[in-house]
Design a protein around this motif. Structure first.
Motif, mmCIF file in Angstrom:
data_model
loop_
_atom_site.group_PDB
_atom_site.id
_atom_site.type_symbol
_atom_site.label_atom_id
_atom_site.label_comp_id
_atom_site.label_asym_id
_atom_site.label_seq_id
_atom_site.Cartn_x
_atom_site.Cartn_y
_atom_site.Cartn_z
ATOM 1 N N THR B 72 0.837 -1.210 0.000
ATOM 2 C CA THR B 72 0.000 0.000 0.000
ATOM 3 C C THR B 72 0.863 1.248 0.000
ATOM 4 O O THR B 72 0.599 2.203 -0.742
ATOM 5 C CB THR B 72 -0.916 0.007 1.234
ATOM 6 O OG1 THR B 72 -1.597 -1.236 1.304
ATOM 7 C CG2 THR B 72 -1.922 1.123 1.155
ATOM 8 N N ALA B 137 -4.458 -3.866 -1.438
ATOM 9 C CA ALA B 137 -3.629 -2.662 -1.390
ATOM 10 C C ALA B 137 -4.325 -1.505 -2.090
ATOM 11 O O ALA B 137 -4.298 -0.368 -1.611
ATOM 12 C CB ALA B 137 -2.271 -2.939 -2.031
ATOM 13 N N THR B 141 -5.542 1.974 -0.519
ATOM 14 C CA THR B 141 -5.080 3.230 -1.107
ATOM 15 C C THR B 141 -6.164 4.301 -1.017
ATOM 16 O O THR B 141 -5.885 5.480 -0.822
ATOM 17 C CB THR B 141 -4.705 2.988 -2.582
ATOM 18 O OG1 THR B 141 -3.624 2.063 -2.604
ATOM 19 C CG2 THR B 141 -4.281 4.267 -3.267
#
Lengths: 251, 295
Positions: B72, B137, B141
């Motif tokens: 991430t 991820a 975000t």
């Protein structure tokens, strides 16, 4: 005499406020010109127009011409990055970078193309010597500039400008945040630097103007009231406002 | 009542409220730690979970949490810093800029379960990333990017204007000024902000249920080829994180020691988040001193 810089009918506006009115001034090479006047009279604003520093303020608008040789600084097309290399500036409060003493000076020249370490070493030493700071700093060049005293920091800022070998150095009340001893060292320094550079200095200290400048311009409410040889302006001013101001009747 | 008495009473009430909040925090931390710490052992931290028998660990989950965090950050740090630089140094104060700022704010306050479902529909199904670390991820975000933008913007705005003026006055270009003068000063703020944001990601569960998935394939920790299905480094494999594991084991755990495992895992999670927070403070303070103080 050759003029290093001349402003012609310069006007500066902050939004609606008209801060500088039709100012025309010529600055001679190898001379110190002082700009004096009460707070808010537009002297600093005028100074900051000379290297386009006012571009940083979104609401600020400047009209008129500022000629450096045949080149109009106030032209839209002017490359301000190249311009500011030619016209250095020292600010009211010492503002060294958060870097070492060495890096404070080497940063500008390295960016402008001086890559060799030997050249940079040499230039750092020369510049610090010119600013009368070499003896105090030579043993700690790679220590933080923030370890220096206020007066030393201001001399470092002057050295930083000098290192770029500009034609003109603008100083905006460079000693107003310093103690008397540091102030007198800065004044000595200015007197030495004028051998090489054209210096324009804003000061609210009339004694300072009288001590170090060759010519003085008296600003009042955004206009130049009087511009003359310093001795003449202080001893025998032609305008009533000037004599009132220098004799301390206002301001 | 005299003004002095009123003053004393007001002070007393405010102190009591503050004390109450601290008490809640200490009680919560104490409860979780006391229940869980006894269960933490090297074996617990490193071995794979058991579904029916007792004695399972949280090794893969711990690894997944850390790996997902790294993934991430790889996505959000460059994007967030770039956008933050734009917002603080280039964006003019107009309607477009305030619109962008509004969008960023809204994005960061999205309910995480909605983000999870959005991830399931768009990332997992539509784009076909499947239940994978990569989908997880990307979902994270969505929370993390707005934070990074704000942290960078605040860090840069905190740099004194005099520094910028000093650089411009030397004929240094804007980009070089940002890179060599402003960013180094803003770095402590940006770095400690990033670590704080990372702590939040670490504890996130709802957004990951439907994106990174609730299962972890048998991992072979000797296989470091990221393209192998059994490699822990493969970003396209499903991965259950620690927070998701706690949720799952509490709601449908079959192992006889499920409660202890959940308690132990919770303690590990809390300790990790505390380490992030304290680490961010310590690092921020250290870097601040290093950059500003006399050496």
């Amino acid at each position: 005499m050759q003029h290093a810089l001349s402003a012609k009918k310069l006007n500066v506006y902050y939004g609606e406020k008209h801060a500088v009115h039709d100012v025309s001034l010529d600055f001679a090479e190898k001379q110190v010109t002082a700009l004096i006047g009460p707070s808010g009279c537009g002297k600093s604003t005028f100074l900051r127009s000379l290297n386009r520093m006012n571009d940083l303020i979104p609401s600020c608008r400047v009209t008129g011409d500022i000629m450096m040789k045949e080149h109009n600084i106030n032209d839209r097309e002017t490359d301000v990055v190249a311009l500011r290399k030619k016209i250095g500036m020292v600010f009211q409060r010492p503002n060294p970078f958060h870097k070492s003493i060495y890096e404070n000076i080497a940063f500008g020249p390295r960016y402008h193309g001086m890559k060799k370490k030997a050249d940079l070493d040499n230039l750092v030493e020369q510049s610090l010597r010119k600013a009368a700071l070499w003896d105090e700093t030579k043993d700690r060049l790679h220590k933080s500039a923030f370890a220096l005293s206020g007066g030393q920091q201001q001399r470092l800022c002057i050295a930083r400008s000098v290192a770029l070998r500009p034609d003109i150095i603008l100083m905006d009340e460079p000693s107003s945040a310093l103690d008397p001893i540091s102030t007198s060292r800065i004044e000595e320094l200015i007197t030495e630097l004028k051998e090489e550079f054209c210096i324009v200095i804003v000061t609210h200290n009339m004694h300072q103007a009288a001590r170090i400048s060759d010519k003085t311009a008296f600003f009042l409410s955004g206009r130049v009231v009087e511009y003359d040889e310093t001795d003449k302006l202080f001893l025998d001013p032609s305008q009533k406002e000037t004599s009132d101001y220098i004799s301390g009747r206002f301001g | 009542m005299s003004a002095r008495t009123v003053d004393k009473i007001a002070t007393g009430i405010i102190m009591a409220v503050a004390g109450f909040i601290v008490l809640i925090l200490l009680g919560l931390l104490g409860y979780i730690l006391i229940r869980g710490v006894g269960h933490i052992s090297w074996h617990f931290l490193t071995s794979a979970p058991e579904s029916i028998r007792a004695g399972g660990g949280i090794g893969p989950q711990l690894f997944n949490s850390v790996f997902l965090l790294v993934l991430t950050l790889i996505i959000t740090v460059p994007l967030g810093i770039g956008a933050g630089i734009y917002m603080s140094e280039y964006a003019k104060p107009n309607r477009m800029t305030s619109f962008i700022r509004l969008v960023v704010e809204v994005l960061s306050s999205f309910p995480s379960i909605i983000v999870g479902l959005f991830g399931l529909l768009i990332l997992v199904n539509k784009f076909g990333f499947g239940f994978s670390l990569f989908s997880g991820a990307l979902a994270l975000t969505i929370f993390n990017l707005p934070l990074m933008v704000r942290i960078t913007e605040q860090g840069l705005r905190g740099v004194p204007l005099q520094q910028k003026e000093a650089s411009f006055a030397l004929g240094i270009s804007k980009w070089k000024t940002i890179r060599s003068v402003l960013l180094p000063i803003a770095t402590p703020v940006i770095l400690s902000g990033t670590i704080l944001a990372a702590g939040r990601i670490f504890g996130e569960a709802a957004a990951l249920l439907f994106t990174a998935g609730m299962s972890s394939p048998r991992l072979d920790f000797t296989d470091w080829n990221p393209f192998d299905a059994r490699s822990p480094l493969n970003p396209f494999r499903p991965a259950e994180t620690l927070a998701v594991h706690i949720w799952k084991i509490n709601s449908e755990g079959l192992a006889p020691d499920a409660t202890q495992i959940a308690a132990g895992a919770s303690a590990v999670l809390i300790i990790m988040v505390l380490v992030f927070n304290l680490g961010a403070r310590a690092l921020g303070r250290y870097m601040h001193n290093k950059f500003t103080a006399a050496k």
